[in-house]
Design a protein around this motif. Structure first.
Motif, PDB file in Angstrom:
ATOM      1  N   UNK A   1      68.594  27.412  34.556  1.00 56.59           N
ATOM      2  CA  UNK A   1      68.172  28.190  35.246  1.00 56.59           C
ATOM      3  C   UNK A   1      68.903  29.428  35.843  1.00 56.59           C
ATOM      4  N   UNK A   2      70.013  28.911  35.098  1.00 55.69           N
ATOM      5  CA  UNK A   2      71.287  30.178  35.751  1.00 55.69           C
ATOM      6  C   UNK A   2      70.483  31.270  34.789  1.00 55.69           C
ATOM      7  N   UNK A   3      70.982  31.099  33.884  1.00 61.04           N
ATOM      8  CA  UNK A   3      69.951  32.269  32.459  1.00 61.04           C
ATOM      9  C   UNK A   3      68.523  32.579  33.027  1.00 61.04           C
ATOM     10  N   UNK A   4      67.931  31.709  33.223  1.00 61.20           N
ATOM     11  CA  UNK A   4      66.789  32.422  33.767  1.00 61.20           C
ATOM     12  C   UNK A   4      67.089  33.246  34.879  1.00 61.20           C
ATOM     13  N   UNK A  64      61.341  44.621  39.391  1.00 55.27           N
ATOM     14  CA  UNK A  64      61.386  45.901  39.336  1.00 55.27           C
ATOM     15  C   UNK A  64      60.927  46.534  39.177  1.00 55.27           C
ATOM     16  N   UNK A  65      61.289  46.059  37.551  1.00 50.58           N
ATOM     17  CA  UNK A  65      60.775  47.554  36.253  1.00 50.58           C
ATOM     18  C   UNK A  65      58.857  46.863  36.471  1.00 50.58           C
ATOM     19  N   UNK A  66      58.357  47.471  36.092  1.00 48.80           N
ATOM     20  CA  UNK A  66      56.678  47.451  35.579  1.00 48.80           C
ATOM     21  C   UNK A  66      56.873  48.372  34.150  1.00 48.80           C
ATOM     22  N   UNK A  67      55.306  48.531  33.798  1.00 52.39           N
ATOM     23  CA  UNK A  67      54.732  48.394  32.257  1.00 52.39           C
ATOM     24  C   UNK A  67      54.794  49.916  32.109  1.00 52.39           C
ATOM     25  N   UNK A  68      54.328  50.054  31.023  1.00 55.07           N
ATOM     26  CA  UNK A  68      54.919  51.678  30.758  1.00 55.07           C
ATOM     27  C   UNK A  68      53.502  52.144  29.933  1.00 55.07           C
ATOM     28  N   UNK A 110      69.546  35.344  35.368  1.00 55.11           N
ATOM     29  CA  UNK A 110      69.699  36.546  35.556  1.00 55.11           C
ATOM     30  C   UNK A 110      69.037  37.590  34.612  1.00 55.11           C
ATOM     31  N   UNK A 111      68.295  36.783  33.645  1.00 52.32           N
ATOM     32  CA  UNK A 111      67.027  37.282  32.993  1.00 52.32           C
ATOM     33  C   UNK A 111      66.060  38.182  34.174  1.00 52.32           C
ATOM     34  N   UNK A 112      65.419  36.982  34.719  1.00 51.63           N
ATOM     35  CA  UNK A 112      64.428  37.577  35.946  1.00 51.63           C
ATOM     36  C   UNK A 112      65.039  39.093  36.762  1.00 51.63           C
ATOM     37  N   UNK A 113      66.215  38.860  36.719  1.00 46.26           N
ATOM     38  CA  UNK A 113      67.099  40.603  37.874  1.00 46.26           C
ATOM     39  C   UNK A 113      67.310  41.275  37.455  1.00 46.26           C
ATOM     40  N   UNK A 158      62.046  35.925  40.972  1.00 43.70           N
ATOM     41  CA  UNK A 158      63.055  34.879  41.966  1.00 43.70           C
ATOM     42  C   UNK A 158      63.611  35.154  43.062  1.00 43.70           C
ATOM     43  N   UNK A 159      63.648  36.143  43.929  1.00 44.42           N
ATOM     44  CA  UNK A 159      64.124  36.429  45.210  1.00 44.42           C
ATOM     45  C   UNK A 159      65.135  35.603  46.060  1.00 44.42           C
ATOM     46  N   UNK A 160      64.503  34.650  45.493  1.00 43.75           N
ATOM     47  CA  UNK A 160      63.480  33.590  46.893  1.00 43.75           C
ATOM     48  C   UNK A 160      65.762  32.697  46.320  1.00 43.75           C
ATOM     49  N   UNK A 161      65.483  32.603  45.423  1.00 47.92           N
ATOM     50  CA  UNK A 161      66.010  31.664  44.810  1.00 47.92           C
ATOM     51  C   UNK A 161      68.556  32.420  44.222  1.00 47.92           C
TER      52      UNK A 161
END
Length: 261
Positions: free
Chosen positions: A75-78, A87-91, A80-83, A149-152
């Motif tokens: 979960x630590x690395x999940x 804020x990034x979206x589709x292009x 990190x990846x989500x962080x 995942x901002x609540x984690x």
């Protein structure tokens, strides 16, 4: 593969697209990279070194075995990846694929877990590796959808199920896990129906289930297109190879196709 210029290749691809009714896009990290998402490795990657700060390769940290034995580390690395993706979206590339689906039957087989195709509006998705925002309990049937995942908090990992206290996990395929039977069945059914043109976009084409639809289409005489700056396992097999950024090429194909319509 032919030796035409990029513009000529785009024109021919747009001509095939004009005649097509069923279209398959196979997409990988190269498409989402145009949104600014980092890769795991390589220049600008999250994990350029061989091992993570915990002295294990990222492929081990994000494995099913590690989740079972040391869930906090996975979960630590999940997290990190989500962080890194927050804020990034589709292009524009995702938009083009979704817009084409308003005129044709478009299917998307994606390796990406970011959910951008869904957010852009593509209706027929085969998310073969799952979606990061879909969360479920490893012990019961509880499910949630998290926008991010901002609540984690790192010190409170792993997150636990509010229903039974079991460990929560995202519905993604970790290293060492099997693909979803439902997604695999959907892929098989759609490939059996056949497509009029097949695109491989931003994927290194390392997995057999990613390569097979392209090679099968090629064998059946169906036009095949690769959009990728680098050379891959299928580069020498496709009819059209466009060596540029995915979002740019897809936008160029869209504009050329619209001029023909």
């Amino acid at each position: 593969m032919n030796d035409l210029s990029e513009a000529d290749n785009i024109a021919q691809v747009a001509q095939h697209l004009q005649q097509a009714q069923r279209v398959l896009f196979i997409t990988g990290a190269g498409l989402s990279a145009d949104s600014g998402l980092p890769t795991y490795r390589g220049i600008g990657g999250l994990y350029q070194q061989q091992d993570t700060e915990d002295q294990v390769p990222i492929e081990v940290a994000l494995s099913y075995g590690m989740l079972r034995t040391h869930p906090a580390l996975t979960w630590k690395y999940l997290l990190q990846i989500e962080q890194a993706c927050r804020g990034v979206g589709y292009n524009r590339g995702h938009e083009v694929i979704a817009k084409l689906a308003q005129d044709k039957e478009v299917w998307v087989l994606t390796q990406n877990i970011d959910g951008f195709h869904h957010a852009a509006g593509s209706p027929n998705l085969i998310e073969i590796h799952g979606r990061l925002q879909h969360i479920h309990c490893m012990s019961c049937k509880h499910k949630e959808v998290w926008p991010d995942f901002s609540h984690l908090q790192l010190e409170n990992l792993p997150p636990v199920c509010p229903a039974c206290g079991g460990i929560l996990r995202p519905a993604v395929v970790l290293f060492g896990e099997m693909l979803s039977p439902l997604e695999t069945l959907s892929l098989t059914q759609q490939v059996q129906q056949g497509f009029d043109i097949v695109f491989s976009v931003g994927t290194s084409s390392l997995f057999p289930y990613i390569v097979a639809p392209v090679l099968e289409a090629k064998h059946d005489g169906v036009p095949t297109v690769e959009i990728n700056p680098g050379k891959t396992e299928i580069s020498n097999a496709v009819d059209y190879r466009l060596r540029n950024r995915a979002a740019k090429i897809l936008d160029d194909i869209w504009n050329t196709w619209k001029q023909m319509s």
